[in-house]
Design a protein around this motif. Sequence first.
Motif: not given
Lengths: 546, 450
Positions: A388-416
């Motif tokens: 799948y595509q996952a980020i740091r607070d999810q990867v443990h669910i698919i047994g990965e040790k590190e994030s795949q690097g899919c985290c993004y926010a569209d603006n400084w005012s948006s949460v990633q």
Amino acid sequence: MNRRDFNQMLGLGAVGMLAPTMPAFARSVSAEALLEPGLDIAVKKRLADAALNAAKAKGATYADVRIGRYLNQSVLTRENKVQGIINTESFGVGVRVIVNGCWGFASVGDARNESVVAKAAETAVSIAKANARLLTEPVQLAPQKGFGEVSWKAPIKQNGFEVPVKEKVELLLACNAAAMKNGANFVNNVMFLVNEQKYFASTDGTYADQDIHRIGPSFTVTAVDPQSGKFSTRNSLSAPMGMGYEYLQVNPADKVTGITTRYNTGYDMLEDITLAAKQAKEKLTAKSVEAGKYDLVLDPSHTWLTIHESVGHPLELDRVLGYEANYAGTSFATLDKWQSKNFQYGSKQVNFFADKVQPNSLGAVGWDDEGVKTKKWDLVKDGVLVNYQAIRDQVHIIGEKESQGCCYADNWSSVQFQRMANVSLAPGKTPLSVEQMIKDVKKGIYIIGDGSFSIDQQRYNFQFGGQLFYEIKDGQIAGMLKDVSYQANTREFWNSCVAVCDESDYRLGGAFNDGKGQPSQSSAVSHGSATARFSGVNVINTARKI
Amino acid sequence: MAILSKEEAKKIIDKVLAYSKADEMSVGLSGGRRGNIRYARNSVSTSGESDSLGLSVTSVFGKKSGTATINEFDDASLEKTVRRAEEIARLAPENPEYMPMLGPQKYLDTSTFAQSTANINPEFRAQAAFDSIDPCRKKNLTAAGYMEDTTGFTAIGNSKGLFGYNKSTSVDFSITVRTADGTGSGYANPDVNDVSKLSTRASTEIAMQKAMASVNARALEPGKYTVILEPTASVELLQNMMRSVDARSADEGRSFMSKKGGGTRLGEKLFDERVTIISDPMNLELPQSPFGGGGGGGRFGGGGNDGLPQEKRTWVENGIVKNLAYSRFWAEKKGVQPIPGPGGFIMLGGNQSLAEMIKSTDKGILVTRFWYIRAVDPQTQLYTGLTRDGTFYIENGQIKFPVKNFRFNESPVIMLNNVEALGKPVRAGGNLIPPMKIRDFTFTSLSDAV
């Protein structure tokens, strides 16, 4: 994707062109202001440290800060008129923290001193503390090593903001004139440029300074037959790209010739719009398709959207887990299917990979918005779902040790949060050209360009249109068709993929405005493929009388 | 909170106008607070609140215009913004369609503001989320929801003496409830100006009922069916159609309102005679801004249509097209009065409730929501999309069983010619829409999605 809001803003109404969205809290500036340097990197580091220290002092176990300057330019024209030139800048700081196992986020605009960003960090901490009271699943953040002070720049050849607006206007108006000369009654033609200047810092010890450029020229040509009261349109076959102005340099090596010209990393707008005008006219009298089963030969300028909707979205882990249930939806590609290791997502010819490093793609960056170094990984291998595509607070669910690097926010005012990587269909391993592929098709339709698109909330049932449709009869192209849409089930469709052309035909398509989240955020993403063939797909006729 | 009074707003606008050296100048000033709370998997995921106050200046020389914006309000910043707008205007290409600014206008005093909504705070939002999550937890159901509230003001003014001010509030709440095994799903999406009219618990209970009732859906063959469309289902199709009632694209021959041989279909009977669609900014159930709405593109950053006043207007009467929206440029070209497009619209109906409409149905399908609606052919207003979150088979006046979701390919124009019955209008997505019974609605395939 949500194109409507911006179309409405521009008064484009029903004209279904790919229109960009503006960043939040953007202010109108002059074109020259887009070339002014942002904050000095030493100042950014000082601001970032102020936020990180304030967060830690208030009890955060993790904090990250994003200092973002978002620059956009839109040049909007119709026929022989400039409708608008919009230059915007949005600058501010977003701080995210974990306190008591809970996320908190706060942002502040125009933040230029330490006390302001420290205050934002403190607000983020207090929000995390308040939300922690309702928490049921504490955040499990995958470990991430710090990279120190690093930087990444999109490998562009020419910064589009350095090209005078006048030159852009002249190009668009010259193209519009060519369209009108070749049979168009109306043209809407837009050029959109983006520069994201992003500075990321976290308590893990990464300070990443990044400079991202994107360009998106797009037009819609309309031909009208007043006698019959009918009209038809043809949109550009350009793709929004993670490139500079060099995308508009005409280069014969970037052209794919055939029934119409398609483009790789060099787009010839004048040629495309001239062809578009003729084709929009031709569409008016084209044969209306007979509904039924056809073999489909899909050009990359079309397939990107089918990949986006039926592969990119269902393999986003947050959707699988239910975080998007109230908006974007969930997914049919549930964890049990992945765990079985034998879920046949597609035929053996089908290999999908996610990629945050692909040159010229919209999603390419060095580090994602939570400090993870980007990479490429497999999603579907030999037809089987593998990841799948996952980020740091999810990867443990698919047994990965590190994030795949899919985290993004569209603006400084948006949460990633988790956003789609570039998801692409790997080209076939054995040499195969489009001409060879078509030769084998007895009854088929060759589809070029993206059109209408719709898919259910779990990504089973979809319907896609296109820009150009050509009937294939006994291995030959027999003429233009209209009123074509195909309907299929995701798994059946990808399992009906019988061949993919080789790497020489591999091209990118994409969109600036993939919408997700509440409040909705927009993300730019590319999807590559080579021309692919699908057998026995259900085609409907969309003509109606009112 | 950044809510300026009418007097405060006028003072700033007048000050900015006094700095102008351009032929014409307009000023838009808006601000307010936007708050939200989001939850999924029965747990709050994010919440936030932001205040904003911004000023937008458009300066015009001849037919050249430039816009600059600012969120600082000291005299020097305001003057600098005016100079910047003028500088951008001088460098801008000429807009041949530029229309001189409007003089003073008379605006209606509409009731878009509710103090109860302005009083919302983070604790209120948390309680609203709790009221939605709690009943779901107790029934082993999963809630995912979002509530967004806005409280704001907009003031507009120009160098020809136009001034307008409006204060408004809104709350949009959406809730999706799913059964633990993922075989049932329900939805509700109320929107109000006055939050005292919203109960997140009551809306969640509707979504819960639909989730539980939609478990074990059976597959029916796609085809043409008599459908009862709840307003939450039909709203987007009707909105899409209403966004296209633009005279210019009709005159240009690229709209469903274009007439064969040229011109528009204004005055033609295009729908069943029971179809009447109006807009009325004074409607108490659906109050609208007195100068907002209608297709955007205006000079006041989303205010639309240069500050043209909104008033009560009939778009379709007894099936006949009575009005199309005319921009000021197009109106002048055609020698008619400009008409701004509607903000929200009101489709008149009858007195039947949804339950009564179901009772009077021999065979049909109840559609509670459509989703992922996209245009297939703008010529015929053909749209595709899918049913979602509870679709039910009706026989002999009763809901018999839930059915699997369908994909449809249908035009609201055809739909509004196939009217069997219209019920009592209710507010949906910022419009008032009756539940509708429609014959021969076209479902083209089945979906396994829940």
